[in-house]
Design an enzyme around this catalytic site. Structure first.
Site, short mmCIF file in Angstrom:
data_model
loop_
_atom_site.label_atom_id
_atom_site.label_comp_id
_atom_site.label_asym_id
_atom_site.label_seq_id
_atom_site.Cartn_x
_atom_site.Cartn_y
_atom_site.Cartn_z
CG ASP A 94 -13.36 6.52 -0.61
OD1 ASP A 94 -13.24 6.31 0.62
OD2 ASP A 94 -12.26 6.64 -1.32
CB CYS A 142 -13.92 1.37 0.62
SG CYS A 142 -13.45 3.13 0.67
CG HIS A 194 -8.47 -0.11 -2.43
ND1 HIS A 194 -7.61 -0.91 -2.11
CD2 HIS A 194 -9.02 0.55 -1.39
CE1 HIS A 194 -7.92 -1.21 -0.98
NE2 HIS A 194 -8.68 -0.53 -0.29
NE ARG A 212 -3.56 0.58 2.02
CZ ARG A 212 -5.14 0.57 2.83
NH1 ARG A 212 -5.20 1.39 3.75
NH2 ARG A 212 -6.09 0.06 2.19
NE ARG A 230 -10.30 -5.25 1.08
CZ ARG A 230 -9.54 -4.36 1.50
NH1 ARG A 230 -9.94 -3.18 2.12
NH2 ARG A 230 -8.06 -4.19 1.12
CD GLN A 264 -13.24 -1.75 -0.12
OE1 GLN A 264 -12.26 -1.85 0.82
NE2 GLN A 264 -14.34 -2.64 0.20
N1 NVA Z 1 -9.86 6.78 -1.18
C1 NVA Z 1 -9.45 6.49 0.23
C2 NVA Z 1 -9.75 4.92 0.33
C3 NVA Z 1 -9.37 4.35 1.76
C4 NVA Z 1 -9.57 2.79 1.83
C5 NVA Z 1 -7.99 6.61 0.35
O1 NVA Z 1 -7.30 6.58 -0.51
O2 NVA Z 1 -7.49 7.26 1.38
N1 CP Z 2 -11.08 0.02 3.01
C1 CP Z 2 -9.88 -0.22 3.39
O1 CP Z 2 -8.91 -0.29 2.67
O2 CP Z 2 -9.75 0.13 4.76
P1 CP Z 2 -8.37 0.32 5.52
O3 CP Z 2 -7.74 1.74 5.01
O4 CP Z 2 -8.43 0.22 6.88
O5 CP Z 2 -7.37 -0.98 5.16
#
Ligand code: NVA
Ligand code: CP
Length: 304
Positions: A219, A259, A131, A104, A287, A134
């Site tokens: 989101d 998500c 992502h 990530r 997940r 997800q």
């Molecule tokens: N769009 C959000 C998704 C978090 C799971 C981010 O990138 O922070």
């Molecule tokens: N939805 C998701 O990816 O959650 P986290 O940021 O907690 O991993």
């Protein structure tokens, strides 16, 4: 055999993606029956996290344990990555010690470079642009509640961000229509729109975009890395809250997904996320099962 990576939903065919969803549902049923299924016994997943996480970290760690393997959490705070060791070097070193690498991070190019130099499967666990893990859970959740998503209409409400991009790819890969209700200045990236926009339509007005649809999803307004823009974004996105009025535009049996993490009172009202159309807890729980199916698919079994 060539190493398979999962950097975006474009890496797998429609058929393979559908098989993964079916397998995720099966693995979930096996887990709930208490069946031991150690398909990845002694396998190790390295997990590189350059951004925060609750769901992704716990689901990958729990998934590897349930599959008989283990995982190693690597943060830039206490690895050499944080002190500038190149991603290509990290890829070559980790490949000699583990069976797969999950990452990530910020720039999508980092994941592409990691995959280029890794000899083991690389899984994108979120970048600024995508992502995909997800989406496996989201599609599994839709299928469990309503059956196939093919031919349905989904509305994305809010920022044209990483999740929105993965929804655009999912629309093409799984064969549904995607309406995108976003402010003019926060549209999906132009290159993703031109490569993956065939099944997607930008309809700036959220009320119009949500009319008669099967699923509404949203989101956060400021993603990880955009914290400095929060107050500007809160103003622009105010008309894009998913609330009861917006849900009322959709079909009566429409679902709501997010998500997570969510901000009640911002992108979604409390009565919607905690209401009867919301499936966000199943979505989060899936997940685990969707990623177990992915890990089982990507990591080759040991030959005796
Ligand atoms: N769009 C959000 C998704 C978090 C799971 C981010 O990138 O922070
Ligand atoms: N939805 C998701 O990816 O959650 P986290 O940021 O907690 O991993």
């Amino acid at each position: 055999m060539a190493v398979r990576h999962f950097l975006t939903l474009a890496d797998l065919s429609r058929d393979t993606l559908n098989k993964l969803i079916t397998r995720a549902i099966e693995l979930k049923a096996m887990q709930s029956r208490g069946r031991i299924h150690e398909a990845l016994k002694n396998k190790v997943l390295a997990m590189v996290f350059e951004k925060s996480s609750t769901r992704t970290r716990v689901s990958f760690e729990a998934g590897m344990i349930q599959l008989g393997g283990g995982s190693i959490f690597l943060s830039p705070r206490d690895t050499q990555l944080g002190r500038g060791e190149p991603i290509a070097d990290t890829a070559r070193v980790l490949s000699r010690m583990v069976d797969a690498i999950m990452i990530r991070t910020f720039a999508h190019d980092t994941v592409v470079e990691l995959a280029e130099y890794a000899d083991v499967p690389v899984i994108n666990a979120l970048t600024d642009d995508h992502h995909p893990c997800q989406l496996l859970a989201d599609i599994q959740t839709y299928v469990e509640h309503r059956g196939s998503i093919e031919g349905k209409t989904v509305t994305w409400v809010g920022d044209g961000n990483n999740m929105c991009h993965s929804y655009m790819q999912a629309a093409k890969q799984f064969g549904f229509k995607l309406n995108i209700a976003c402010p003019e200045a926060y549209k999906p990236k132009a290159d993703i729109m031109s490569a993956w926009g065939d099944n997607s339509e930008i309809i700036h007005d959220p009320m119009t975009a949500c009319r008669d649809v099967d699923l509404i999803t949203t989101d956060v307004w400021a993603s990880m890395g955009q914290e400095g823009e929060t107050s500007d974004r809160n103003k622009v996105f105010e008309p894009y809250q998913v609330n009861a009025d917006l849900m009322a535009q959709a079909k009566k049996d429409a679902l709501f997904m997010h998500c997570l993490p969510a901000h009640r009172g911002e992108e979604v009202s409390a009565d919607v996320i905690d209401g009867p159309q919301s499936v966000v807890w199943d979505e989060a729980g899936n997940r685990l099962h969707a990623q177990k199916a992915l890990l089982e698919f990507l990591i080759p079994p040991t030959k005796n």
